[in-house]
Design an enzyme around this catalytic site. Structure first.
Site, PDB file in Angstrom:
ATOM      1  N   ASN A 211       5.471   9.289   4.936  1.00 57.02           N
ATOM      2  CA  ASN A 211       4.373   8.372   4.596  1.00 57.02           C
ATOM      3  C   ASN A 211       4.961   7.036   4.121  1.00 57.02           C
ATOM      4  O   ASN A 211       5.923   7.018   3.349  1.00 57.02           O
ATOM      5  CB  ASN A 211       3.570   9.035   3.458  1.00 57.02           C
ATOM      6  CG  ASN A 211       2.251   8.372   3.141  1.00 57.02           C
ATOM      7  OD1 ASN A 211       1.420   8.201   4.034  1.00 57.02           O
ATOM      8  ND2 ASN A 211       2.040   8.017   1.875  1.00 57.02           N
ATOM      9  N   HIS A 247      -2.124  -0.269   3.193  1.00 60.24           N
ATOM     10  CA  HIS A 247      -2.503  -1.188   2.107  1.00 60.24           C
ATOM     11  C   HIS A 247      -2.449  -2.592   2.704  1.00 60.24           C
ATOM     12  O   HIS A 247      -1.404  -3.243   2.696  1.00 60.24           O
ATOM     13  CB  HIS A 247      -1.534  -1.059   0.924  1.00 60.24           C
ATOM     14  CG  HIS A 247      -1.646   0.248   0.207  1.00 60.24           C
ATOM     15  ND1 HIS A 247      -2.786   0.608  -0.481  1.00 60.24           N
ATOM     16  CD2 HIS A 247      -0.778   1.289   0.080  1.00 60.24           C
ATOM     17  CE1 HIS A 247      -2.612   1.813  -1.018  1.00 60.24           C
ATOM     18  NE2 HIS A 247      -1.405   2.250  -0.685  1.00 60.24           N
TER      19      HIS A 247
END
Ligand code: XIL
Length: 366
Positions: A211, A247
């Protein structure tokens, strides 16, 4: 993944009513009022995603569960959650060899009570490590055994309770070289394959993910993961998925070739998940920024929906009432699809529209 939409028969009365209202020139009833006159309430984001065989989730941090209004909406709108902090190393092994699952269990219990699945986050990261670990002067063998013990205990505890594990988080630099975290510096790059193998040994069924952020576009960082995952697969190392945190920030531009990038990872024979989506902006927000944010949320959603093996989307919190952005990026915020009063922002409508279109397409094909 199997495409067995659970709610296919629901295609709906709500959608038909909305279409009829549009034809008649009426404004569709707001979600909060739908149902009052016997109409079915508007479908939730997760209900729509579920019809395409995917989940729609939101992360949650333990203190937020005390905000009842917030927790209730989390439990009804979403199908998946991720612990924002409480499964990280500093929380789960605050003292060497002493494990504390109280906070992580609170998230799991809450999720189970509301029927949400849980992504485990995260077994290994360069941040939020306990002091005893970062201040130790470990040999490679010592650190390897500490890492193995940590992974084995945490994965064993949550066996059957989490569907994914972010085994390794943020292990690459922007230029595609390995991040010089304590594990890399002490053990070398082999720690990644070992971590995946130890996680697999502790739970043969949970999906194991790498991730990271800034991997949504095709570029040096995502290329590095592409090469690494390809090699891990060739070596028979268990890796099941790639998590793109997402993000994003309006001032940084939309990640180029997002859909193609998701597709190339899927083509390696792994799943892809959007794991920590938020789209921040420089404050104050205004109508134009919120419209652009909505467009981006729609684009990210459609990119995932376009790839069979993109299994779901998780936003990092769901409301501007509880978000990590203002504390971490001073002067920025307004990153989530619900505002501070838990009202839908344009971003919510864009996500809902993208999911709804895909759900209807799926319904027609079955
Ligand atoms: C963040 C949490 O949301 C904050 O509460 C905490 O202070 C710092 O970490 N990438 C990740 C997440 O993988 O674990 C981070 O979560 C956000 C960035």
């Amino acid at each position: 993944m199997p495409r067995t939409p659970a709610h296919r028969s629901r295609v709906g009365s709500a959608a038909l009513a909305a279409a009829a209202a549009l034809l008649l020139g009426l404004a569709p009833a707001p979600a909060a009022q739908a149902g009052a006159d016997g109409e079915k309430a508007a479908p939730t984001l997760h209900e729509l995603a579920d019809r395409t065989g995917r989940y729609f989730g939101s992360a949650v941090d333990n203190p937020e569960l005390a905000d009842t209004e917030y927790a209730n909406l989390l439990g009804s709108e979403f199908g998946q959650t991720t612990a924002g902090n409480s499964m990280k190393w500093d929380a789960t092994e605050p003292r060497r060899g002493e494990f504390d699952f109280t906070q992580g269990d609170e998230i799991v219990n809450y999720a189970q009570s509301k029927g949400l699945s849980v992504r485990g986050h995260t077994l290994l990261w360069h941040q939020q490590l306990p002091d005893w670990l970062t201040s130790g002067n470990w040999t490679a063998d010592e650190l390897r055994s500490l890492l193995k013990n940590h992974i084995t205990n945490v994965v064993t505890h949550y066996k059957g309770k989490v569907v994914h594990w972010d085994v390794a988080n943020e292990i690459m630099n922007e230029d595609g070289t390995y991040r010089e975290n304590i594990f890399y510096k002490t053990i070398g790059p082999s720690y990644v394959a070992d971590a995946l193998r130890w996680a697999r040994a502790a739970d043969p069924d949970v999906k194991l993910y790498l991730n990271d952020y800034n991997v949504e576009a095709v570029g040096a960082k995502s290329d590095a993961y592409y090469t690494l995952i390809k090699r891990l697969k060739a070596d028979g190392v268990p890796v099941d998925g790639f998590g793109m945190q997402a993000h994003l920030a309006l001032q940084n531009g939309f990640p180029n070739q997002l859909r193609q990038n998701i597709q190339r990872f899927a083509d390696l024979g792994i799943d892809v998940a959007i794991t920590e989506l938020d789209i921040r902006m420089i404050l104050p927000s205004d109508t134009a920024k919120l419209a652009r944010q909505a467009d981006w949320y729609g684009q990210v959603t459609r990119a995932c929906l376009a790839v069979e093996r993109c299994v779901g989307i998780t936003t990092w919190g769901y409301s501007d009432r509880h978000s990590w952005i203002p504390g971490t990026f001073p002067g920025e915020g307004a990153a989530l699809p619900w505002d501070e009063n838990l009202r839908h922002k344009p971003a919510y409508d864009a996500i809902s529209a993208a999911l709804s279109a895909a759900a209807k397409k799926e319904d027609r094909q079955h």
